[in-house]
Design a protein around this motif. Structure first.
Motif, short mmCIF file in Angstrom:
data_model
loop_
_atom_site.label_atom_id
_atom_site.label_comp_id
_atom_site.label_asym_id
_atom_site.label_seq_id
_atom_site.Cartn_x
_atom_site.Cartn_y
_atom_site.Cartn_z
N TYR A 43 5.25 3.84 16.07
CA TYR A 43 5.38 2.71 15.15
C TYR A 43 6.68 1.94 15.39
N ASP A 44 6.56 0.62 15.44
CA ASP A 44 7.73 -0.27 15.52
C ASP A 44 8.26 -0.49 14.11
N THR A 45 9.37 0.14 13.79
CA THR A 45 9.89 0.12 12.42
C THR A 45 10.34 -1.27 11.97
N MET A 46 10.49 -2.19 12.89
CA MET A 46 10.91 -3.54 12.53
C MET A 46 9.73 -4.48 12.34
N ASN A 47 8.51 -3.98 12.51
CA ASN A 47 7.34 -4.83 12.42
C ASN A 47 6.23 -4.16 11.62
N ASN A 48 6.43 -4.10 10.31
CA ASN A 48 5.42 -3.58 9.41
C ASN A 48 4.45 -4.70 9.07
N LEU A 49 3.16 -4.45 9.24
CA LEU A 49 2.15 -5.46 8.95
C LEU A 49 1.99 -5.72 7.45
N PHE A 50 2.49 -4.80 6.63
CA PHE A 50 2.60 -5.08 5.20
C PHE A 50 3.88 -5.90 5.00
N PRO B 92 3.47 -2.77 16.04
CA PRO B 92 3.34 -3.05 14.61
C PRO B 92 2.18 -2.25 14.01
N MET B 93 2.38 -1.77 12.81
CA MET B 93 1.33 -1.02 12.10
C MET B 93 1.36 -1.36 10.62
N TYR B 94 0.29 -0.97 9.95
CA TYR B 94 0.29 -0.94 8.49
C TYR B 94 0.93 0.38 8.08
N ALA B 95 2.14 0.32 7.55
CA ALA B 95 2.87 1.54 7.19
C ALA B 95 3.33 1.43 5.74
N ARG B 96 2.99 2.44 4.95
CA ARG B 96 3.30 2.36 3.52
C ARG B 96 3.54 3.75 2.95
N LYS B 97 4.51 3.82 2.06
CA LYS B 97 4.80 5.07 1.34
C LYS B 97 4.33 4.92 -0.10
N LEU B 98 3.37 5.75 -0.48
CA LEU B 98 2.84 5.74 -1.83
C LEU B 98 3.47 6.88 -2.61
N VAL C 69 -5.68 -3.26 3.30
CA VAL C 69 -5.31 -4.03 2.11
C VAL C 69 -4.24 -3.30 1.31
N GLY C 70 -4.28 -1.96 1.36
CA GLY C 70 -3.32 -1.18 0.58
C GLY C 70 -3.68 -1.12 -0.89
N ASP C 71 -4.98 -0.91 -1.17
CA ASP C 71 -5.41 -0.87 -2.57
C ASP C 71 -6.75 -0.14 -2.65
N TRP C 72 -7.08 0.28 -3.87
CA TRP C 72 -8.39 0.87 -4.12
C TRP C 72 -9.46 -0.22 -3.95
N VAL C 73 -10.66 0.19 -3.59
CA VAL C 73 -11.76 -0.75 -3.49
C VAL C 73 -12.34 -0.99 -4.89
N PRO C 74 -13.10 -2.07 -5.11
CA PRO C 74 -13.69 -2.34 -6.42
C PRO C 74 -14.55 -1.17 -6.89
N PRO C 75 -14.58 -0.92 -8.19
CA PRO C 75 -14.04 -1.77 -9.26
C PRO C 75 -12.60 -1.45 -9.64
N CYS C 76 -11.92 -0.61 -8.85
CA CYS C 76 -10.58 -0.16 -9.23
C CYS C 76 -9.46 -0.97 -8.58
N GLY C 77 -9.78 -1.83 -7.61
CA GLY C 77 -8.74 -2.59 -6.93
C GLY C 77 -9.34 -3.69 -6.09
N ALA C 78 -8.49 -4.28 -5.24
CA ALA C 78 -8.89 -5.44 -4.44
C ALA C 78 -9.20 -5.07 -2.99
N GLY C 79 -9.30 -3.77 -2.68
CA GLY C 79 -9.61 -3.34 -1.33
C GLY C 79 -11.00 -3.79 -0.90
N ILE C 80 -11.25 -3.76 0.40
CA ILE C 80 -12.54 -4.20 0.94
C ILE C 80 -13.29 -3.05 1.61
N THR C 81 -12.58 -2.27 2.42
CA THR C 81 -13.20 -1.19 3.18
C THR C 81 -12.68 0.16 2.67
N ALA C 82 -13.60 1.06 2.36
CA ALA C 82 -13.22 2.39 1.86
C ALA C 82 -12.90 3.30 3.05
#
Length: 336
Positions: free
Chosen positions: A317-324, A138-144, A164-177
């Motif tokens: 990557y296990d395509t059946m187990n996306n952590l998102f 399983p992985m965090y896999a995302r197409k932007l 998290v899949g987002d920008w870090v503050p102040p532009c999003g809810a991410g935690i780690t850059a």
């Protein structure tokens, strides 16, 4: 009575024209043949594998341009990993490999020329190397995608959190850059076509020492496989930043994105007192990292995979187990 005959004649003519058009779609089909040898990554023949061949022809005129499958054949590889096919086509064929425990693989076959009513080379042997399914995880896999991933600010360094899949503050809810993106852009006039002229520079950098990224070119024997990139991330060779330049001046522009580009990265790196890495996360970007400058800003597009297990360099990557678990259909990733 005459009206009825006229109607019947029209029907007959229509049927005849349809028949002629249908026949003309296959009028230039000639005999073709090829063989396939399937080997694994260690050079061992893969036996009892299903190979499906397709022989193509041009579409009938009323269906528009392009090709359709004229005939589809299936064979099983012998003890030497080989099988052969013979059919008719208009110059092109293809085949696909499938066997439990292996990644699917497909290739096209283009014949050189027509000679004595058959395509040559005749029965050419095509060897492929297929890849075993060893340890998909399983992985965090995302197409932007560009239309759905605007860059919040230009001329500013922005952090993006891969977990998290987002920008870090102040532009999003991410935690780690994990990634630090910066698009420097200077706008100019307007082209004759009405587009805004610009000069831009995208910089990708990182938060931690020994974080980094490196480009990976596809190996030729993996091009037809659904699993194209290396199985493991390397220990070293990571650059601390990458740069992309793009501009539009009048009728001239530069958009330096190559479809053959892929990347492997390391983030969240921690070291001990003597500089040895004690903790890090590894991942990959399949395909190019693109950005597009617009009238009032920019957007980005890339597809990433992040292994969540510290110090694990496995990129399968296990395509059946996306952590998102909350991705929309446009963000889903189906390739290993």
């Amino acid at each position: 009575m005459l009206k009825e005959d006229g109607m019947n004649n029209s029907l007959h003519v229509g049927a005849l024209l349809s028949l002629l058009a249908c026949n003309s779609a296959y009028a230039w089909l000639w005999a073709a043949s090829f063989s396939v040898r399937v080997m694994d990554e260690d050079g061992v023949p893969v036996t009892n594998a299903a190979i499906t061949a397709a022989f193509y022809t041009s579409r009938p005129a009323w269906q528009g341009p392009g090709e359709i499958v004229y005939k589809r054949l299936t064979a099983t590889t012998a003890d030497n990993g080989e099988c052969s096919f013979k059919g008719k086509c208009s110059g092109r064929a293809g085949y696909g490999f499938k066997k439990e425990g292996y990644y699917e693989h497909g290739e096209s076959v283009a014949f050189e020329r027509l000679e004595k009513n058959k395509y040559v080379p005749w029965n050419k042997l095509h060897e492929i190397r297929v890849r075993k399914i060893i340890n998909p995880i399983p992985m965090y896999a995302r197409k932007l995608e560009a239309m759905r991933f605007p860059v919040p600010k230009l001329n500013a360094t922005l952090g993006y959190d891969l977990v998290v899949g987002d920008w870090v503050p102040p532009c999003g809810a991410g935690i780690t850059a994990d990634f630090l993106f910066r698009i420097d852009c200077e706008y100019g006039g307007v082209t004759k076509a009405g587009y805004r002229e610009y000069d831009s520079l995208l910089t990708l950098s990182f938060s931690n020492e020994r974080d980094g990224i490196q480009e990976v070119r596809l190996q030729a024997d993996r091009d037809g496989s659904v699993f194209k990139l290396p199985r493991y991330a390397p220990d070293d060779g990571y650059a601390s930043n990458l740069l992309w330049k793009s501009f539009l001046h009048g009728e001239e522009g530069s958009f330096p994105f190559n479809e053959d580009q892929n990347f492997i990265f390391r983030v969240r790196t921690q070291m001990d007192g003597v500089g040895r890495i004690t903790n890090a996360l590894y991942g990959k970007i399949r395909g190019p990292l693109r950005y597009e400058v617009r009238e009032t800003g920019a957007c980005m597009q890339f597809k990433y995979y992040l292994n969540p297990n510290p110090n694990d360099r496995n990129l399968e990557y296990d395509t059946m187990n996306n952590l998102f678990t909350n991705l929309n259909v446009y963000e889903q990733v189906w390739e290993p």
